[in-house]
Design an enzyme around this catalytic site. Structure first.
Site, short mmCIF file in Angstrom:
data_model
loop_
_atom_site.label_atom_id
_atom_site.label_comp_id
_atom_site.label_asym_id
_atom_site.label_seq_id
_atom_site.Cartn_x
_atom_site.Cartn_y
_atom_site.Cartn_z
CB CYS B 88 -6.30 37.34 -30.14
SG CYS B 88 -5.29 36.21 -31.10
CG HIS B 203 -2.70 39.26 -27.46
ND1 HIS B 203 -3.73 38.59 -26.86
CD2 HIS B 203 -2.38 38.56 -28.57
CE1 HIS B 203 -4.02 37.49 -27.57
NE2 HIS B 203 -3.21 37.45 -28.62
CD GLU B 205 -4.34 40.28 -23.80
OE1 GLU B 205 -4.42 41.29 -24.53
OE2 GLU B 205 -4.50 39.12 -24.24
#
Lengths: 721, 226
Positions: B88, B203, B205
């Site tokens: 990002c 993302h 994560e």
């Protein structure tokens, strides 16, 4: 002092007389400014205090009730949850982007001021009818502002509500709620501990923004005010707030701070006065030391509402260490004064005392009014004619009404998954986040039924609390406590005052029955423009928990073939206010029948059954029933390729409202167990159908599955553009 | 040999903790958190530039962070053929440094976009080895400037050199658009020519724990470790 000047400061001449008699001297301009800021509705609750005192605010899990920056509850072990809701209504009407952004900024500061790391935000927003270009502008600006601030600082938005109704046309509502996690042994309060402690200023420099914001927020609006008032809207910088948050949390974790207070409404004035009042001490502040963005007079510094600023008290020995940490975060820091023992609030500027007032008169002698109020009139029963209402029509009206449609256009502009702990994103029964590093989860929801409350403020408020309660129960979250945001029109109108008084009473009754005390809140009055009062809108934010993440219920269908059951008591067609309103059967508020009394014991009994059946794993998915009835609840539960087939003697009943209403999905083989469990507990149920593949069928009549699903998901965006 | 990694924190980073947890949980190795003003990086296998709004996105997203003190060492780390992942805002920083080509401009609908998106792998590299051809991954996005843009010549060379790692696609039962933010050729992530640097907007994560709606984000770390 001349009368115009006093009135311009929002004080009545009687109020001014009290001050003058007490001091026995003339006031300085700066002192007048302080009273203007501290004695307005927003800061001293002069109209609502008498009634708010009646609310239940304590039980075995409340660590901090109302009166601090936020309320805190105990969720076992060393974990506490801090939360609060706050309004930014007027600023968001004048300048929707900055007004709503700073609303989020302010509520986040309330949370981390107490040593809590914010873990979620929610928002409750209300606008006028979408046909107006102004509404589109406000909606876009407000959603952009809320998103911008929260996204940038990196706190997930996990839910809220968005309603459109004509009375909010010139007075939209923006209420922002924040939830934080704090270690119980590391909570910080605004009360200073020691005489001689240094008062330090942390954060953004002070500028001209927001001067007199708090007194503006307590004023009645007229439409052409807008441009004049724009300079009193604060401008936010979420990047600065992120640095401030990390800096403050670091200082707190190292124990370098004694107490802290955020500079919110009425800026340095209100934060220092509150500090002095809570600690029963005095403050001496040199305004020449305040970091400034532009040259300002002492009067302006006192009343500026520049954002992202904190006032803290530290021990002198920690001064260097504090300075060093804040330098790392590139945050302005200045020692501006000290805690004194004389219980006076003293501000100096250019070697002159510009303010020298006893704390008592500002806080304890603040006016408190017992305003006249009227009870609502008795309603006559009326029968509405449903004979011309066709099933298809009801569905079509529902799917073209913004209030029923899926709001992804709103919440897709919010970051809901940052921090990596989000369990339930917006658009479900309640938002849920995990407490980092544990298996515990926190659920939160915001609700209000303004139409119910206008019909019957006492019962309507009970329904509002019950709806929040059901939102949490449906997810198998145990409801724990409440924050409230009481948005009303002018209390000088005894009818409006009656709504305020009775809805607080309804809140009290429901909160006591559910054992969900009110731990924080906010009051926003005078929400009316051009003589149009908003509907009474006391918004509830409810928070609950479950110790085990794995026990959370899905709000979406799980499997084709599973049975669909309904719990609760349906309100008859004639007695379902939103059905009558949204099908255009009732046009005038006087036409509605009175609300059915809400049986809180029954509400609690059904809720306990839902929790128990969730723990027993009987419930595959669950959703509460509210506006839009069983049908909308089923539509919200629709998932992947699943649809539903249901039967009701009168299919219009599928759109009626409920008390204690839940739709539950269970497996066929559990039906007997569920049935006997419910009858043992004295709770009736209705088996209405089952989950089927790619179809929606009501009483054997097939509807276009893809049409309904697509309209439900996409019509919001089509209508607002 | 245990896998070592590091996450850089800039002022305004807000996915640094998420990236640290992601690495700790999935690599089981040492994970360092490095403040942007530090002069040097420890020797590690992977560096993550996390998401967020470094320096408040002032000037341009990623522009100020690309001039941070630590960046010299980040470049050295990449020049040593070790892995560098920008997620990002981290992707935006990599394009600002010039380690990756192209730029990330505002989403085509001019609004922030926070939702689950679907991606699949385009060309093979070490970051997506564990992902099957045509496997659709569900991973959240949260960005305002995620619309990948480059000129035709660059696009041609990205293709010729097989630098496109991920592209947005349609998910099952999802009625959302295929190309969520208007990126050229629906590009969701690219590598450098040597393929040791990956920048991606989604993302991973936020998609690896049991309670996340998807665990597809695991596959990226799994690809690097195996």
């Amino acid at each position: 002092m001349n009368e115009d000047l006093i009135l311009q400061h929002g004080l009545t001449l009687d109020e001014f007389k009290i001050i003058k008699n007490y001091l026995d001297r003339d006031l300085t301009m700066e002192e007048l400014g302080i009273f203007s800021a501290m004695w307005n509705e927003h800061c001293c609750y002069k109209t609502s205090k008498k009634w708010l005192k009646k609310l239940p605010t304590k039980n075995e899990i409340v660590i901090q009730g109302p009166g601090e920056n936020a309320g805190i509850i105990d969720i076992q072990d060393n974990d506490g949850i801090a939360f609060k809701i706050e309004s930014h209504n007027h600023p968001s009407y004048i300048e929707p982007f900055n007004g709503s952004a700073t609303g989020v900024g302010g509520i986040l500061r309330d949370i981390f001021t107490m040593g809590a790391r914010p873990i979620a935000t929610l928002d409750s927003i209300r606008f006028g009818l979408i046909e107006s270009e102004k509404t589109k502008y406000l909606l876009n600006g407000v959603v952009h502002g809320i998103g911008h601030y929260g996204n940038c600082i990196g706190i997930p938005n996990i839910g809220g509500e968005c309603e459109f109704e004509s009375t909010y046309g010139f007075n939209n509502l923006v209420n922002a709620m924040a939830v934080g996690h704090v270690q119980k042994d590391k909570i910080f309060y605004s009360k200073p501990k020691s005489i001689g402690g240094l008062i330090v200023y942390i954060g953004s420099k002070t500028g001209k923004d927001g001067i007199h914001g708090a007194s503006m927020a307590s004023d009645v609006f007229s439409e052409d005010d807008e441009d004049d008032k724009r300079p009193s809207v604060q401008v936010g910088d979420p990047f600065m707030e992120k640095l401030l948050m990390e800096g403050c949390l670091e200082l707190m974790s190292l124990g370098l701070i004694e107490s802290m207070q955020d500079m919110g409404a009425a800026g340095i004035t209100s934060s220092s006065v509150e500090m002095a009042s809570k600690g029963n001490v005095g403050v001496l502040i040199n305004l020449d030391k305040v970091p400034l963005r532009q040259p300002l007079s002492a009067y302006e510094i006192l009343l500026s509402e520049s954002q992202e600023r904190m006032l803290a008290v530290i021990d002198e020995k920690n001064n260097l260490k504090v300075k060093e940490i804040l330098q790392k975060w590139q945050i302005d820091y200045e020692v501006i004064g000290e805690i004194t023992n004389n219980k006076r609030v003293v501000f100096e500027s250019n070697n002159k005392k510009v303010v020298d007032l006893p704390v008592d008169i500002i806080v304890d002698d603040a006016p408190e009014y017992d305003r006249e109020f009227y009870m609502p009139r008795k309603r006559k029963g009326k029968d509405f004619d449903f004979s011309n209402i066709k099933l298809e029509e009801i569905i079509n009206t529902l799917l073209s009404n913004l209030n029923y449609l899926h709001k992804s256009w709103v919440f897709n502009q919010y970051d809901s998954t940052v921090m990596g702990d989000t369990v339930k994103e917006p658009g479900q029964s309640s938002g849920i986040v995990k407490i980092h590093g544990t298996q515990k989860v926190i659920g939160a929801t915001t609700d209000c039924n303004p139409l119910y409350i206008r019909i019957n403020p006492y019962e309507g408020m009970k329904y509002t609390v019950a709806e929040s309660y059901r939102n949490l129960i449906a997810c198998n979250i145990n409801p724990l406590a409440i924050t409230n945001n009481l948005n009303f029109a002018s209390p000088l109108d005894p009818n409006i005052m009656g709504e305020l008084v009775l809805s607080i009473d309804g809140l009290k009754t429901a909160a006591e029955r559910f054992n969900t005390p009110i731990v924080s809140g906010n009051v926003s009055l005078y929400n009316q423009t051009n003589e149009i009062p908003i509907k009474p809108t006391p918004v509830i934010g409810m928070v609950g928990s479950n110790q085990d993440l794995k026990k959370i219920n899905s709000n979406k269908f799980c499997n084709i073939g599973n049975k669909i059951l309904i719990l609760g008591k349906q309100l008859e067609k004639n007695l379902s206010p939103y059905l009558l309103q949204d099908q255009n059967l009732a046009s005038n508020i006087n036409e509605y029948n009175d609300l059915v009394e809400l049986d809180l014991d029954y509400e609690k009994k059904v809720a306990d059954c839902v929790l128990k059946m969730s723990d027993l794993k009987y419930i595959m998915s669950c959703n509460d029933i509210s506006r839009g009835g069983v049908f909308l609840s089923l539509l919200k539960m629709q998932y992947k390729d699943m649809g539903f087939k249901v039967n009701m003697p009168d299919p219009i009943d599928l759109f009626c409202e409920y008390s204690a209403g839940y739709v539950i999905e269970i497996m066929n083989e559990d039906l007997n167990n569920v049935s006997s469990f419910l009858s043992e507990n004295g709770v009736g149920y209705l088996e209405i159908g089952e989950i089927i593949k790619e179809n929606i069928e009501i009483n054997s009549k097939k509807f276009d599955y893809f049409d309904i699903i697509n309209n439900y998901h996409n019509n919001f965006e089509k209508i607002i553009n | 040999m245990s896998f070592k990694s590091a996450v850089i924190t800039f002022p305004g980073s807000n996915c640094d903790r998420d990236a640290l947890c992601y690495l700790q949980d999935l690599t089981k190795g040492v994970v360092y958190n490095i403040w942007h003003e530090e002069a040097s990086l420890p020797k590690v296998d992977l560096v993550i530039l996390p998401g967020g709004f470094s320096f408040g996105d002032y000037l341009r997203s990623g522009a100020m962070a690309s001039k941070s003190k630590i960046i010299n060492d980040v470049i050295k780390h990449a020049n040593d053929d070790r892995y560098l992942l920008g997620i990002c805002n981290g992707f935006q920083i990599l394009t600002e440094i010039g380690l990756l080509e192209g730029a990330l401009i505002q989403n085509k609908n001019l609004k922030f976009l926070g939702k689950n998106c679907f991606i699949k792998k385009k060309f093979k590299n070490n970051f997506n080895l564990s992902i099957k051809e045509d496997q659709v991954l569900q991973i959240p996005v949260a960005h305002n400037e995620g619309n990948f843009y480059c000129d035709n010549e660059t696009l041609k060379s990205l293709k010729n050199n097989e630098q496109i790692a991920f592209e947005y696609c349609k998910g099952e039962f999802s009625n959302s658009e295929e190309n969520i933010n208007g990126s050229i050729e629906a590009i969701a992530g690219i590598t450098n020519k040597k393929k040791n640097i990956l920048g991606m907007m989604p993302h991973p994560e936020r998609a690896y724990s049991d309670f996340h709606p998807s665990q597809d984000g695991k596959l990226i770390i799994e690809s690097l470790i195996t």
